[in-house]
Design an enzyme around this catalytic site. Structure first.
Site, PDB file in Angstrom:
ATOM      1  N   ASP A   1      40.382  27.089  35.430  1.00 63.71           N
ATOM      2  CA  ASP A   1      40.379  28.269  36.308  1.00 63.71           C
ATOM      3  C   ASP A   1      38.919  28.479  36.721  1.00 63.71           C
ATOM      4  OD1 ASP A   1      41.334  30.715  37.536  1.00 63.71           O
ATOM      5  OD2 ASP A   1      40.413  31.812  35.893  1.00 63.71           O
ATOM      6  N   SER A   2      38.701  29.474  37.597  1.00 58.86           N
ATOM      7  CA  SER A   2      37.328  29.795  37.977  1.00 58.86           C
ATOM      8  C   SER A   2      36.587  30.515  36.848  1.00 58.86           C
ATOM      9  CB  SER A   2      37.342  30.699  39.207  1.00 58.86           C
ATOM     10  OG  SER A   2      38.075  31.875  38.907  1.00 58.86           O
TER      11      SER A   2
ATOM     12  N   TYR B   1      36.680  32.135  43.043  1.00 62.88           N
ATOM     13  CA  TYR B   1      37.241  31.141  43.964  1.00 62.88           C
ATOM     14  C   TYR B   1      37.883  31.817  45.181  1.00 62.88           C
ATOM     15  CZ  TYR B   1      37.021  26.885  41.011  1.00 62.88           C
ATOM     16  OH  TYR B   1      36.619  25.786  40.299  1.00 62.88           O
ATOM     17  N   GLY B   2      38.371  33.033  44.961  1.00 62.83           N
ATOM     18  CA  GLY B   2      39.151  33.711  45.994  1.00 62.83           C
ATOM     19  C   GLY B   2      38.421  33.915  47.314  1.00 62.83           C
TER      20      GLY B   2
ATOM     21  N   CYS C   1      45.106  28.595  37.967  1.00 61.07           N
ATOM     22  CA  CYS C   1      44.434  29.396  38.978  1.00 61.07           C
ATOM     23  C   CYS C   1      45.281  29.334  40.251  1.00 61.07           C
ATOM     24  CB  CYS C   1      43.046  28.803  39.226  1.00 61.07           C
ATOM     25  SG  CYS C   1      42.183  29.523  40.627  1.00 61.07           S
ATOM     26  N   ASN C   2      45.624  30.498  40.775  1.00 61.47           N
ATOM     27  CA  ASN C   2      46.444  30.527  41.989  1.00 61.47           C
ATOM     28  C   ASN C   2      45.666  30.046  43.201  1.00 61.47           C
ATOM     29  OD1 ASN C   2      49.181  32.308  41.562  1.00 61.47           O
ATOM     30  ND2 ASN C   2      47.586  32.790  40.088  1.00 61.47           N
TER      31      ASN C   2
ATOM     32  N   GLU D   1      35.929  40.186  35.472  1.00 63.39           N
ATOM     33  CA  GLU D   1      34.872  39.295  34.944  1.00 63.39           C
ATOM     34  C   GLU D   1      33.655  40.099  34.474  1.00 63.39           C
ATOM     35  OE1 GLU D   1      34.565  35.899  34.487  1.00 63.39           O
ATOM     36  OE2 GLU D   1      36.562  35.349  35.195  1.00 63.39           O
TER      37      GLU D   1
ATOM     38  N   CYS E   1      47.456  35.998  40.645  1.00 60.41           N
ATOM     39  CA  CYS E   1      46.110  35.607  40.193  1.00 60.41           C
ATOM     40  C   CYS E   1      46.167  35.657  38.676  1.00 60.41           C
ATOM     41  CB  CYS E   1      45.060  36.586  40.719  1.00 60.41           C
ATOM     42  SG  CYS E   1      43.427  36.295  40.013  1.00 60.41           S
ATOM     43  N   THR E   2      45.669  34.610  38.046  1.00 62.07           N
ATOM     44  CA  THR E   2      45.810  34.536  36.586  1.00 62.07           C
ATOM     45  C   THR E   2      44.880  35.503  35.853  1.00 62.07           C
ATOM     46  OG1 THR E   2      44.310  32.636  36.618  1.00 62.07           O
ATOM     47  CG2 THR E   2      46.685  32.170  36.558  1.00 62.07           C
ATOM     48  N   HIS E   3      43.949  36.120  36.576  1.00 65.16           N
ATOM     49  CA  HIS E   3      43.139  37.164  35.941  1.00 65.16           C
ATOM     50  C   HIS E   3      43.947  38.449  35.702  1.00 65.16           C
ATOM     51  CE1 HIS E   3      39.633  34.761  37.090  1.00 65.16           C
ATOM     52  NE2 HIS E   3      38.847  35.611  36.453  1.00 65.16           N
TER      53      HIS E   3
HETATM   54  N1  DGL Z   1      42.234  33.335  38.464  1.00 64.95           N
HETATM   55  C1  DGL Z   1      42.174  32.762  39.740  1.00 64.95           C
HETATM   56  C2  DGL Z   1      43.421  32.853  40.542  1.00 64.95           C
HETATM   57  O1  DGL Z   1      44.477  32.820  39.942  1.00 64.95           O
HETATM   58  C3  DGL Z   1      40.856  32.770  40.463  1.00 64.95           C
HETATM   59  C4  DGL Z   1      40.348  34.050  40.937  1.00 64.95           C
HETATM   60  C5  DGL Z   1      39.003  33.913  41.603  1.00 64.95           C
HETATM   61  O2  DGL Z   1      38.130  33.225  41.068  1.00 64.95           O
HETATM   62  O3  DGL Z   1      38.846  34.509  42.667  1.00 64.95           O
HETATM   63  O4  DGL Z   1      43.418  32.909  41.741  1.00 64.95           O
END
Ligand code: DGL
Length: 275
Positions: A19-20, A51-52, A82-83, A162, A194-196
């Site tokens: 993931d990011s 990443y988004g 990570c989505n 984060e 989003c996995t966060h």
């Molecule tokens: N956890 C990630 C996702 O599922 C990345 C979020 C990010 O870094 O913006 O999209």
């Protein structure tokens, strides 16, 4: 440089997951609950977080490099936890590495799960990259053409998490500001794209008075992973697990949040894969 990976896999080999940042830990944690004997190699690309906000091309190239890093460490499967990377890079990774390893994303399993339910109106929240890819909307409508899908980018949530703003007034105010949007009125389910976001799942559920099914990928993906490993005779059902965590840059909260999910010492190393 040409890198050769071993395509023959053994049960004892680890599971690669990336993931990011900390988000993929929600998936890693669920994997450990369901598959306690598996060894994980986790990569959090904190140097490129979030990443988004990045282009699909940039995320594709980060994902490619991370997959190589994981394959060099002999993983038997790569989980894209990570989505944003699933939306931007799953196709490319399958094309480039699919003959060398199993690869699992986080979007398709959730869409498949939603297909087993009978929701009339679904909300999806995620990063700008995931939402603008239209991936959830397209795939959900393919499965259930009559369903109305409301997609919304919620870009402040990842930096907020984060930075450690969880379970407090700041996070509550931001979550409420996004989710009180009237376009979400009447939804029966909300996909955390989003996995966060599972880290703040309870706060999210509260906004809807716990009347909306809040769906995240962690358990759904872990069950699919178990099934995939079983079918490929790669399930490790004995032995002692020794997980490894890599980050591409030091962030103060990674270790703290990792400890929320994994008790005891975290074997955390910085991997400078970008220089
Ligand atoms: N956890 C990630 C996702 O599922 C990345 C979020 C990010 O870094 O913006 O999209």
């Amino acid at each position: 440089m040409v890198i050769f990976f071993n395509t023959f896999k053994l049960k004892e080999q680890p599971i690669g997951i990336f993931d990011s940042g900390v988000g993929g830990l929600t998936v890693a944690h669920a994997i450990k609950q369901i598959l306690p004997y598996e060894n994980l190699i986790y990569f959090g690309d904190t140097a490129h977080l979030p990443y988004g906000d990045k282009s699909a091309e940039a995320i594709e190239s980060y994902s490619r490099k991370i997959t190589e890093f994981l394959l060099e460490r002999n993983v038997k499967v790569v989980v894209i936890a990570c989505n944003s990377a699933s939306a931007s890079a799953f196709g490319t990774l399958k094309k480039e590495f699919g003959s060398k390893t199993l690869i699992i994303d986080v979007i398709d399993p959730v869409v498949d799960y939603m297909g087993t339910r009978d929701f009339k109106k679904i909300g999806v929240i995620g990063t700008k990259r995931t939402i603008s890819s239209g991936m959830y909307e397209t795939k959900l409508k393919e499965k259930s053409p009559g369903t109305s899908v409301i997609s919304m980018a919620t870009p402040l949530l990842v930096p907020m998490i984060e930075e450690g703003f969880i379970f407090d007034d700041i996070s509550n105010a931001i979550i409420r500001a996004y989710l009180s949007n009237h376009t979400l009125d009447g939804i029966q389910a909300l996909i955390l794209g989003c996995t966060h976001y599972p880290i703040i799942k309870n706060q999210i559920s509260k906004i809807f008075n716990f009347n909306v099914e809040v769906v995240d990928s962690a358990k759904i993906v872990s069950l699919l992973l178990k099934d995939t490993l079983e079918r490929n005779n790669l399930l490790n059902s004995r032995g002692k697990s020794a997980d490894q965590f890599f980050i591409s840059d030091y962030t103060p909260y990674f270790e703290k949040i990792a400890r929320m999910f994994f008790e005891g010492e975290i074997n955390l190393k910085k991997a400078d894969i970008w220089s």
